[in-house]
Design an enzyme around this catalytic site. Structure first.
Site, PDB file in Angstrom:
ATOM      1  N   SER A 160       5.798  24.001  37.734  1.00  0.00           N
ATOM      2  CA  SER A 160       6.221  24.028  36.334  1.00  0.00           C
ATOM      3  C   SER A 160       5.025  23.655  35.457  1.00  0.00           C
ATOM      4  O   SER A 160       4.032  23.101  35.953  1.00  0.00           O
ATOM      5  CB  SER A 160       7.363  23.041  36.104  1.00  0.00           C
ATOM      6  OG  SER A 160       6.873  21.726  36.236  1.00  0.00           O
ATOM      7  N   ASP A 203       6.189  28.724  37.128  1.00  0.00           N
ATOM      8  CA  ASP A 203       7.579  28.838  36.675  1.00  0.00           C
ATOM      9  C   ASP A 203       7.613  28.667  35.143  1.00  0.00           C
ATOM     10  O   ASP A 203       6.972  27.762  34.607  1.00  0.00           O
ATOM     11  CB  ASP A 203       8.390  27.722  37.361  1.00  0.00           C
ATOM     12  CG  ASP A 203       9.893  27.923  37.248  1.00  0.00           C
ATOM     13  OD1 ASP A 203      10.330  29.051  36.986  1.00  0.00           O
ATOM     14  OD2 ASP A 203      10.628  26.925  37.445  1.00  0.00           O
ATOM     15  N   GLU A 261      11.325  37.351  31.588  1.00  0.00           N
ATOM     16  CA  GLU A 261      12.735  37.089  31.295  1.00  0.00           C
ATOM     17  C   GLU A 261      13.151  37.643  29.934  1.00  0.00           C
ATOM     18  O   GLU A 261      12.402  37.565  28.963  1.00  0.00           O
ATOM     19  CB  GLU A 261      12.957  35.557  31.313  1.00  0.00           C
ATOM     20  CG  GLU A 261      14.337  35.100  30.848  1.00  0.00           C
ATOM     21  CD  GLU A 261      14.529  33.572  30.893  1.00  0.00           C
ATOM     22  OE1 GLU A 261      13.800  32.891  31.652  1.00  0.00           O
ATOM     23  OE2 GLU A 261      15.397  33.070  30.176  1.00  0.00           O
ATOM     24  N   HIS A 272      20.181  25.855  34.325  1.00  0.00           N
ATOM     25  CA  HIS A 272      19.266  24.856  34.889  1.00  0.00           C
ATOM     26  C   HIS A 272      19.974  23.501  34.932  1.00  0.00           C
ATOM     27  O   HIS A 272      20.784  23.199  34.065  1.00  0.00           O
ATOM     28  CB  HIS A 272      18.009  24.745  34.019  1.00  0.00           C
ATOM     29  CG  HIS A 272      17.158  25.975  34.032  1.00  0.00           C
ATOM     30  ND1 HIS A 272      16.804  26.640  32.882  1.00  0.00           N
ATOM     31  CD2 HIS A 272      16.599  26.662  35.061  1.00  0.00           C
ATOM     32  CE1 HIS A 272      16.040  27.677  33.202  1.00  0.00           C
ATOM     33  NE2 HIS A 272      15.904  27.717  34.511  1.00  0.00           N
ATOM     34  N   GLY A 273      19.658  22.693  35.921  1.00  0.00           N
ATOM     35  CA  GLY A 273      20.271  21.366  36.039  1.00  0.00           C
ATOM     36  C   GLY A 273      21.519  21.434  36.902  1.00  0.00           C
ATOM     37  O   GLY A 273      21.764  22.425  37.584  1.00  0.00           O
ATOM     38  N   HIS A 277      17.822  31.970  38.416  1.00  0.00           N
ATOM     39  CA  HIS A 277      17.465  30.616  37.994  1.00  0.00           C
ATOM     40  C   HIS A 277      18.708  29.738  38.046  1.00  0.00           C
ATOM     41  O   HIS A 277      19.825  30.228  37.908  1.00  0.00           O
ATOM     42  CB  HIS A 277      16.884  30.645  36.578  1.00  0.00           C
ATOM     43  CG  HIS A 277      15.497  31.210  36.544  1.00  0.00           C
ATOM     44  ND1 HIS A 277      14.396  30.490  36.139  1.00  0.00           N
ATOM     45  CD2 HIS A 277      15.028  32.428  36.913  1.00  0.00           C
ATOM     46  CE1 HIS A 277      13.323  31.235  36.241  1.00  0.00           C
ATOM     47  NE2 HIS A 277      13.672  32.427  36.698  1.00  0.00           N
ATOM     48  N   GLY A 278      18.488  28.430  38.226  1.00  0.00           N
ATOM     49  CA  GLY A 278      19.638  27.518  38.267  1.00  0.00           C
ATOM     50  C   GLY A 278      20.389  27.621  39.578  1.00  0.00           C
ATOM     51  O   GLY A 278      21.619  27.616  39.605  1.00  0.00           O
ATOM     52  N   GLY A 279      19.659  27.696  40.697  1.00  0.00           N
ATOM     53  CA  GLY A 279      20.289  27.865  42.011  1.00  0.00           C
ATOM     54  C   GLY A 279      20.961  26.605  42.537  1.00  0.00           C
ATOM     55  O   GLY A 279      21.831  26.686  43.404  1.00  0.00           O
TER      56      GLY A 279
HETATM   57 ZN   LIG Z   1      14.319  28.633  35.441  1.00  0.00          ZN
END
Ligand SMILES: [Zn+2]
Length: 292
Positions: free
Chosen positions: A50, A82, A134, A180-181, A208-210
């Site tokens: 990140s 990322d 994105e 996310h989170g 994203h956000g897996g």
């Molecule tokens: Zn992400």
């Protein structure tokens, strides 16, 4: 082996119907645990830094650690940026040895996002670096990035089609209802939208956000074309909890390397479970034949 470009790795995953796990390391040991997990399963892996991590350690340290780890390992590993928002940071990643970068200008107007992403794709292609981009805005908090419920919006499939036709992307990140989170309650994943975007873009999708998605949701997303699944929050929790738990269990043990060893083992278990869940086991050698 040297770090590999994201593009052929995801093209292969999409063709074979599995997803490559992408984890956000926080230090050298967590990177090492990712490579060790991938090695034990003979799997490809994406190690994604990140902006916050780059600001903390600097580009040179991160790429130096990753090169050393990857070059001493037989599995294909990608070093990815990322959510790149800062063009200077993205360009520095391309110049310094990242093999993939994400440009996230999803909060800008479509035309600005397209034009800027195009510049990055061109610069990256000449350095054999893959690009993820994105459109739409993914809900939630990731590091310094905060997208509220009001700001977040799902990706428009028509825009996605134009975006992916205009740009030669390694991965397309879409807002499809994940966040996310950690999730509060069941996430409302828009499977119909994932299916439509994949059909119209034919580009490997990055999910994203897996963290916190049920296995049923994950398997459905992979089936519909998600070829990269990001896990960050899960890792942060295991990183801290494993350290604290060790000390609680053995309060008189002040040997740091034993504490780090327990943390390493817990992280490696997490990485192995995600790689296996996403179908990456025993794919390493076949990916290598595509990237060589
Ligand atoms: Zn992400």
């Amino acid at each position: 082996m040297p770090l590999v470009n994201l593009k052929p790795v995801l093209a292969e995953a999409k063709a074979q119907g599995y997803a490559v796990a992408a984890f956000n390391p926080v230090d050298y040991a967590s990177m090492k645990a990712m490579i060790a997990a991938a090695e034990e399963l003979n799997a490809p892996v994406i190690i994604q830094t990140s902006a916050k991590t780059i600001n903390y350690y600097g580009h040179a340290a991160l790429v130096g650690w990753m090169r050393e780890l990857a070059e001493n390992s037989p599995i294909p590993a990608v070093l990815h940026l990322d959510h790149g928002k800062d063009l200077e940071m993205i360009r520095k990643c391309v110049d310094m040895g990242w093999t993939s970068v994400m440009i996230d200008w999803s909060d800008k107007p479509f035309d600005t996002n397209l034009a800027t992403t195009r510049q990055i794709v061109e610069a990256a292609a000449s350095a054999n670096v893959g690009v993820e981009a994105e459109i739409g805005q993914i809900l939630g908090v990731e590091d310094d990035m905060v997208v509220s419920e009001e700001e977040s919006h799902l990706t428009d499939p028509g825009e996605a089609e134009i975006f992916c036709r205009e740009l030669d992307l390694a991965a397309f990140a879409a807002a499809i209802g994940t966040a996310h989170g950690y999730y509060k309650g069941e996430p409302n994943v828009a499977f119909g939208l994932i299916e439509e975007i994949n059909r119209r873009t034919n580009t490997p999708m990055a999910l994203h956000g897996g963290t916190g998605l049920s296995d049923e949701v994950i398997q459905k997303c992979i089936k519909l074309g998600c070829a990269k699944i990001n896990i960050s929050t899960n890792l942060k929790h295991v990183f801290i909890d494993s350290f604290v738990d060790y000390h609680r269990e053995k309060p008189t043990d002040y040997e740091p390397l034993r504490v780090l060893g327990a943390q390493f083992a817990a992280l490696k278990d997490l990485f192995k479970s995600k790689i296996a869940q996403f179908g990456g086991s025993n794919r390493g050698s076949e990916v290598l034949s595509k990237v060589a």
